[in-house]
Design a protein around this motif. Structure first.
Motif, PDB file in Angstrom:
ATOM      1  N   VAL A   1      -5.201 -13.298  11.016  1.00  0.00           N
ATOM      2  CA  VAL A   1      -3.765 -13.028  11.160  1.00  0.00           C
ATOM      3  C   VAL A   1      -2.954 -13.989  10.305  1.00  0.00           C
ATOM      4  O   VAL A   1      -2.023 -13.592   9.597  1.00  0.00           O
ATOM      5  N   ASP A   2      -3.325 -15.274  10.345  1.00  0.00           N
ATOM      6  CA  ASP A   2      -2.614 -16.270   9.532  1.00  0.00           C
ATOM      7  C   ASP A   2      -2.722 -15.938   8.047  1.00  0.00           C
ATOM      8  O   ASP A   2      -1.756 -16.074   7.287  1.00  0.00           O
ATOM      9  N   GLY A   3      -3.906 -15.480   7.637  1.00  0.00           N
ATOM     10  CA  GLY A   3      -4.096 -15.111   6.245  1.00  0.00           C
ATOM     11  C   GLY A   3      -3.226 -13.933   5.842  1.00  0.00           C
ATOM     12  O   GLY A   3      -2.656 -13.905   4.737  1.00  0.00           O
ATOM     13  N   LEU A   4      -3.110 -12.948   6.727  1.00  0.00           N
ATOM     14  CA  LEU A   4      -2.268 -11.790   6.445  1.00  0.00           C
ATOM     15  C   LEU A   4      -0.798 -12.181   6.358  1.00  0.00           C
ATOM     16  O   LEU A   4      -0.069 -11.701   5.484  1.00  0.00           O
ATOM     17  N   LEU A   5      -0.382 -13.056   7.246  1.00  0.00           N
ATOM     18  CA  LEU A   5       1.020 -13.489   7.240  1.00  0.00           C
ATOM     19  C   LEU A   5       1.359 -14.293   5.990  1.00  0.00           C
ATOM     20  O   LEU A   5       2.508 -14.301   5.540  1.00  0.00           O
ATOM     21  N   ALA A   6       0.343 -14.950   5.437  1.00  0.00           N
ATOM     22  CA  ALA A   6       0.566 -15.782   4.246  1.00  0.00           C
ATOM     23  C   ALA A   6       0.444 -14.992   2.948  1.00  0.00           C
ATOM     24  O   ALA A   6       0.814 -15.490   1.883  1.00  0.00           O
ATOM     25  N   ASP A   7      -0.079 -13.785   2.999  1.00  0.00           N
ATOM     26  CA  ASP A   7      -0.335 -12.993   1.799  1.00  0.00           C
ATOM     27  C   ASP A   7       0.251 -11.599   1.986  1.00  0.00           C
ATOM     28  O   ASP A   7      -0.365 -10.713   2.587  1.00  0.00           O
ATOM     29  N   THR A   8       1.445 -11.407   1.473  1.00  0.00           N
ATOM     30  CA  THR A   8       2.156 -10.150   1.697  1.00  0.00           C
ATOM     31  C   THR A   8       1.404  -8.949   1.132  1.00  0.00           C
ATOM     32  O   THR A   8       1.391  -7.869   1.737  1.00  0.00           O
ATOM     33  N   GLU A   9       0.756  -9.123  -0.021  1.00  0.00           N
ATOM     34  CA  GLU A   9       0.033  -8.001  -0.624  1.00  0.00           C
ATOM     35  C   GLU A   9      -1.166  -7.592   0.224  1.00  0.00           C
ATOM     36  O   GLU A   9      -1.450  -6.405   0.378  1.00  0.00           O
ATOM     37  N   GLN A  10      -1.866  -8.579   0.769  1.00  0.00           N
ATOM     38  CA  GLN A  10      -2.997  -8.261   1.641  1.00  0.00           C
ATOM     39  C   GLN A  10      -2.504  -7.601   2.924  1.00  0.00           C
ATOM     40  O   GLN A  10      -3.112  -6.646   3.415  1.00  0.00           O
ATOM     41  N   LEU A  11      -1.409  -8.096   3.453  1.00  0.00           N
ATOM     42  CA  LEU A  11      -0.818  -7.505   4.654  1.00  0.00           C
ATOM     43  C   LEU A  11      -0.421  -6.050   4.381  1.00  0.00           C
ATOM     44  O   LEU A  11      -0.703  -5.152   5.192  1.00  0.00           O
ATOM     45  N   LYS A  12       0.193  -5.812   3.244  1.00  0.00           N
ATOM     46  CA  LYS A  12       0.591  -4.458   2.885  1.00  0.00           C
ATOM     47  C   LYS A  12      -0.626  -3.542   2.779  1.00  0.00           C
ATOM     48  O   LYS A  12      -0.599  -2.392   3.232  1.00  0.00           O
ATOM     49  N   SER A  13      -1.711  -4.063   2.202  1.00  0.00           N
ATOM     50  CA  SER A  13      -2.934  -3.271   2.070  1.00  0.00           C
ATOM     51  C   SER A  13      -3.483  -2.865   3.430  1.00  0.00           C
ATOM     52  O   SER A  13      -3.874  -1.712   3.645  1.00  0.00           O
ATOM     53  N   VAL A  14      -3.512  -3.809   4.376  1.00  0.00           N
ATOM     54  CA  VAL A  14      -4.018  -3.515   5.721  1.00  0.00           C
ATOM     55  C   VAL A  14      -3.131  -2.484   6.415  1.00  0.00           C
ATOM     56  O   VAL A  14      -3.619  -1.535   7.027  1.00  0.00           O
ATOM     57  N   LEU A  15      -1.821  -2.643   6.307  1.00  0.00           N
ATOM     58  CA  LEU A  15      -0.909  -1.710   6.971  1.00  0.00           C
ATOM     59  C   LEU A  15      -1.009  -0.309   6.367  1.00  0.00           C
ATOM     60  O   LEU A  15      -1.021   0.690   7.098  1.00  0.00           O
ATOM     61  N   LEU A  16      -1.094  -0.221   5.058  1.00  0.00           N
ATOM     62  CA  LEU A  16      -1.189   1.089   4.410  1.00  0.00           C
ATOM     63  C   LEU A  16      -2.509   1.779   4.715  1.00  0.00           C
ATOM     64  O   LEU A  16      -2.608   3.006   4.600  1.00  0.00           O
ATOM     65  N   TYR A  17      -3.499   0.987   5.107  1.00  0.00           N
ATOM     66  CA  TYR A  17      -4.782   1.570   5.514  1.00  0.00           C
ATOM     67  C   TYR A  17      -4.651   2.346   6.819  1.00  0.00           C
ATOM     68  O   TYR A  17      -5.504   3.162   7.161  1.00  0.00           O
ATOM     69  N   HIS A  18      -3.559   2.128   7.539  1.00  0.00           N
ATOM     70  CA  HIS A  18      -3.293   2.837   8.792  1.00  0.00           C
ATOM     71  C   HIS A  18      -2.436   4.085   8.579  1.00  0.00           C
ATOM     72  O   HIS A  18      -2.079   4.759   9.552  1.00  0.00           O
ATOM     73  N   VAL A  19      -2.103   4.391   7.336  1.00  0.00           N
ATOM     74  CA  VAL A  19      -1.170   5.476   7.035  1.00  0.00           C
ATOM     75  C   VAL A  19      -1.869   6.548   6.200  1.00  0.00           C
ATOM     76  O   VAL A  19      -2.568   6.244   5.233  1.00  0.00           O
ATOM     77  N   VAL A  20      -1.662   7.798   6.588  1.00  0.00           N
ATOM     78  CA  VAL A  20      -2.184   8.943   5.840  1.00  0.00           C
ATOM     79  C   VAL A  20      -0.996   9.798   5.425  1.00  0.00           C
ATOM     80  O   VAL A  20      -0.144  10.128   6.257  1.00  0.00           O
TER      81      VAL A  20
END
Length: 322
Positions: free
Chosen positions: A101-120
């Motif tokens: 979670v800390d890594g995702l919060l520190a890396d916006t691009e990685q966070l965006k990748s994870v969130l977009l993985y939940h979208v179809v």
């Protein structure tokens, strides 16, 4: 429609007779029409908000909404679409490794990748889903939907994660509630995933020796029960060397670790009786200690790590040769 008996009782009741007209079939139909109109109006009101508004209106999704905003995706999710969102609850995020979670919060691009993985892209209702349906996420990696039925009870999963509430409709799409966070896989087919994991050196060498690489790299719906190097080390002395020299025997052993009839994530394994690639019976279920077990006539193993995704199936890590 109200039965004739009920109509008669209303007409004959001395407290009602002469004061109210009987509840006729015509009146019942009119009432049903009004009720349907009210329901449709309520449904439309519920769906009038966009996806961000629908999710923001439920406190169980406050973490998801906060992350969508942090990743700069709120405007897209609110005004774009239609989208289908597999929406993890706050409890799902709470179960993640804090370091992740800390890594995702520190890396916006990685966070965006994870969130977009939940979208179809597109509106995909639960009625549109089918077993082993594969769809591409907005992140680019595929998602696999499975529908498992056992004793009249149905489970729907996406990449092995349960859909606990389907069809939260919004003006620009629909959300399906899930109880875990989906993480993009490293990528690759069954062989690629095994070869990229140091726990499976012996298994990969055996697959190569048996000439099964192309089979396990092909398109399909494979479920592989993958013994670790430690599992192979438990074989009697000299047994592995003998197998490697006897390709038919080695192939027989390997194929009883593979099911080709579908993708069975852990939610779909319990008490299932499956058939392996060499037509042996394979059963899975929980023991009295709550451990998920799998066994054939030749051996029994614990599933020590379930649900490793591959582009052409799923891998379960086991601690013994079956």
């Amino acid at each position: 429609m109200v039965s004739d008996g009920i109509q008669a009782s209303l007409w004959q009741d001395p407290l009602l007779h002469g004061r109210f007209r009987p509840y006729t079939t015509t009146m019942a139909a009119a009432t049903a029409t009004v009720f349907l109109a009210i329901c449709l109006a309520f449904t439309n009101a519920q769906a009038s908000g966009n996806l961000v508004e629908v999710l923001s209106g439920n406190k169980d999704f406050s973490m998801l909404v906060d992350l969508v905003v942090k990743a700069g995706l709120a405007d897209t999710v609110a005004n774009g679409g239609p989208f289908t969102v597999f929406a993890p609850t706050n409890a799902a995020f709470a179960n993640l490794d804090p370091a992740l979670v800390d890594g995702l919060l520190a890396d916006t691009e990685q966070l965006k990748s994870v969130l977009l993985y939940h979208v179809v892209p597109g509106r995909v209702l639960s009625s549109d889903l089918s077993n082993d349906l594969v769809v591409n996420s907005a992140q680019g990696s595929p998602l696999r939907v499975n529908i498992y039925e056992n004793h009249g009870y149905q489970k729907v999963t996406v990449n092995g994660v349960r859909v606990v509430q389907p069809d939260l409709e919004a003006s620009n799409g629909v959300a399906h509630v899930i109880d875990e966070v989906l993480l993009p896989p490293a990528g690759g087919d069954i062989v690629d995933v095994l070869a990229g994991d140091s726990r499976f050196t012996t298994l990969v060498q055996a697959v190569q020796a048996a000439g099964l690489v192309d089979t396990l790299k092909s398109d399909g719906t494979f479920t592989v029960f993958a013994p670790t190097d430690e599992a192979f080390a438990r074989l009697p002395a000299g047994a592995l060397d003998s197998l490697v020299k006897d390709v038919p025997a080695l192939t027989t052993v390997l194929l009883r670790h593979v099911v080709t009839s579908g993708t069975y994530y852990s939610h779909g394994l319990c008490w299932e009786k499956l058939t392996t690639a060499n037509n042996m019976s394979l059963k899975a279920g929980y023991n009295k200690y709550g451990n998920l077990m799998v066994h054939t006539a030749e051996g029994r193993a614990s599933i020590v790590q379930p649900d490793i995704n591959a582009s052409n199936g799923v891998i379960h890590v086991i601690d013994n040769i079956i």
